[in-house]
Write a protein that holds these residues in place. Structure first.
Motif, short mmCIF file in Angstrom:
data_model
loop_
_atom_site.label_atom_id
_atom_site.label_comp_id
_atom_site.label_asym_id
_atom_site.label_seq_id
_atom_site.Cartn_x
_atom_site.Cartn_y
_atom_site.Cartn_z
N GLY A 26 0.77 -1.23 0.14
CA GLY A 26 0.44 0.18 0.00
C GLY A 26 1.09 1.39 -0.14
N GLN A 54 -5.19 -0.41 -12.79
CA GLN A 54 -4.87 -1.45 -12.24
C GLN A 54 -4.59 -3.24 -12.88
OE1 GLN A 54 -8.56 -1.98 -9.52
NE2 GLN A 54 -7.67 -3.82 -8.40
N CYS A 63 -7.66 -7.50 -4.69
CA CYS A 63 -7.69 -6.89 -5.73
C CYS A 63 -8.81 -6.58 -6.36
CB CYS A 63 -6.83 -8.15 -8.02
SG CYS A 63 -5.37 -8.13 -8.04
N THR A 66 -9.05 -3.61 -4.09
CA THR A 66 -8.51 -2.62 -5.06
C THR A 66 -9.17 -1.72 -5.77
OG1 THR A 66 -6.45 -3.17 -4.13
CG2 THR A 66 -6.91 -2.35 -6.17
N THR A 105 -1.17 -0.87 -8.44
CA THR A 105 -1.68 0.41 -9.28
C THR A 105 -1.21 1.66 -10.32
OG1 THR A 105 -3.50 -0.05 -7.97
CG2 THR A 105 -3.80 1.90 -8.76
N VAL A 121 -3.52 -3.87 -1.46
CA VAL A 121 -4.20 -2.28 -1.53
C VAL A 121 -3.92 -0.41 -1.25
CG1 VAL A 121 -6.31 -2.26 -0.46
CG2 VAL A 121 -5.88 -4.01 -1.38
#
Length: 136
Positions: A26, A54, A63, A66, A105, A121
């Protein structure tokens, strides 16, 4: 007695590695200077200041979390768009970007230049703080 020390050493190393991995999840990092593959470049929205790309896989539970988080952010923040790309059948795309885990991401500008990336995430507040200068 040696076996006990080996066990203690193994547990200590495993704990340190686990903490290091958990801390990296993260975290927003500066973008890499890599060219986006054509499959991803066509997903970049030239009308948005930032597109969140993403990188996911089919059976990735984080996923899904997210995807919900980033979609919600994109709906609420002007100039932000979210797209999801599944690399399950396109591993060459992930390797060309240096993506080793999913979700990852990538925040890219309207030209497709990578601004930053997040492994795991994202943390909403940290990501928004990092994106503010790029959103105007």
């Amino acid at each position: 007695m040696t076996g006990v020390w080996v066990l203690i050493g193994t547990l200590a190393v495993a704990s340190l590695l686990g903490l290091a991995w958990r801390r990296s999840q993260g975290r927003v990092r500066q973008g890499k200077t890599v060219m986006l593959p054509p499959e991803l470049h066509k997903l970049v929205d030239p009308g948005s200041r930032v597109t969140l790309l993403q990188i996911s896989t089919t059976f990735c539970a984080p996923c899904r979390h997210t995807r919900i988080l980033l979609s919600d952010m994109a709906e609420k923040v002007d100039g932000l768009r979210h797209v999801d790309f599944d690399v399950t059948n396109h591993p060459e795309v992930a390797s060309s970007l240096g993506v080793l885990t999913t979700p990852t991401t990538l925040a890219v500008d309207a030209k497709g230049t990578e601004l930053m990336r997040v492994g795991g995430v994202p943390k909403r507040d940290r990501l928004l703080d990092a994106l503010r200068p790029h959103l105007g």
